[in-house]
Design an enzyme around this catalytic site. Sequence first.
Site, PDB file in Angstrom:
ATOM      1  CG  HIS A  25      55.666 -65.789  25.566  1.00  0.00           C
ATOM      2  ND1 HIS A  25      55.357 -65.672  24.229  1.00  0.00           N
ATOM      3  CD2 HIS A  25      55.652 -67.107  25.831  1.00  0.00           C
ATOM      4  CE1 HIS A  25      55.165 -66.866  23.711  1.00  0.00           C
ATOM      5  NE2 HIS A  25      55.348 -67.760  24.659  1.00  0.00           N
TER       6      HIS A  25
ATOM      7  CG  ASP B  30      55.623 -62.765  22.387  1.00  0.00           C
ATOM      8  OD1 ASP B  30      56.305 -62.477  23.385  1.00  0.00           O
ATOM      9  OD2 ASP B  30      55.123 -63.899  22.212  1.00  0.00           O
TER      10      ASP B  30
ATOM     11  CB  SER C 246      56.612 -70.190  22.541  1.00  0.00           C
ATOM     12  OG  SER C 246      55.239 -70.413  22.729  1.00  0.00           O
TER      13      SER C 246
ATOM     14  CB  ILE D 217      50.320 -40.723  12.166  1.00  0.00           C
ATOM     15  CG1 ILE D 217      49.220 -41.786  12.194  1.00  0.00           C
ATOM     16  CG2 ILE D 217      51.452 -41.124  11.220  1.00  0.00           C
ATOM     17  CD1 ILE D 217      48.530 -41.976  10.837  1.00  0.00           C
ATOM     18  N   GLY D 218      49.404 -40.678  15.539  1.00  0.00           N
ATOM     19  CA  GLY D 218      48.429 -40.178  16.496  1.00  0.00           C
ATOM     20  C   GLY D 218      47.000 -40.252  16.033  1.00  0.00           C
TER      21      GLY D 218
END
Length: 394
Positions: free
Chosen positions: A134, A164, A238, A293-294
Amino acid sequence: MNHAARTLAFVARFVVLGLAVAFVVGLFWPGSGAFLRQRFTPPATQPAAASADNEAPAAGAPASYADAVAKAAPAVVNIYANKMVTEQPRELYSDPVLQRIFSVPTGPARTRRQQNLGSGVIVREDGYVLTNNHVIANADDIQLLLYDGRVAKARVVGSDDETDLAVLKVDAGNLPAIHMTDAESRPRVGDVVLAIGNPFGIGQTVTMGIVSAIGRQLNLSSLENFIQTDAAINFGNSGGALVNAHGELVGINTSLIGQAVGAEGIGFAIPVQSAREVLDQIIQTGHVVRGWIGADYGAVPISADSGLPSAARGVVVNEVSPGGPAALAGIQQRDVLLRIGDEDILDPSDLRRHEASLKPGVAVKVSGLRNGAAFATTVTPTQRPPTAPMQALR
């Protein structure tokens, strides 16, 4: 009366004799007094202040962390990410009817340069820098201010929205790289940590605190394993370094819960182990590939009177994506998954990390319980589909 006088004279002779002996001993043995006092004084009566003064400081509690800062600070850079933004002209009236009645020319849209502040950490001597995604997202020009005062232009090698993190490359010589801790040196709750960054653009600043928690989940993304700290992290920190008392990198500062919501001393950093995995993949391929793996899963619910330990391992399957790898492997809702590959599943966050590390197309064995009975199956993970970018707390 004569008896009392004789007794007094007897005592006086012994006192005179004792003083004479002491004079002779002191004349020929000057250090005898100190020796006798040390020999016959009980330990409890020794001066407490003297022993305290001679006591060495407790190990692990230095009076200064200047050595750790001197070791880590040269690898922390200030980042100035510039981009051009277009501002649309403001309407005098928000109501469309009033806009038509009182149509006033508002002029053309105008562009201006916007600068985003942040920090970064040089992790390799050949110019690779870790920071937050970001900080540099959509930037047209990225400038780094190095510790020795040099200014260098950086380019984006790759970024990862879910963690991020972003990797930059700067072409400059004589770059100091920070030492990253390994898996065996993970921080513990209570460890002293130092946050190094560029808060509000005032220049490199060091703040101190402790590790308040590890493995923290904020529901900002599916791959969260934050280090929580009370070391002050502000706007501009950050992407900066969170280091231990030895000046070694343990995390990348990423977000905070600010005073706007009444919080104080609640900051978060991405563990260096996660950052290293992203760094290696981006350097090798330019992007991060994760297995999937869904299935959606959560903690195993345990009744208070079940007799089971409170920290039972495994996860319970809450939902199976139709046509996904888990569905094709026969995994069902309410299945309890206990093991994937050669590793036990400790909790949902542990399985997410295992799942992300799987190679798409390479089958892996999954075992667990279904209605109390053991079962096992083989899942062939696919590449994780895109997810919404992580929005860091500001």
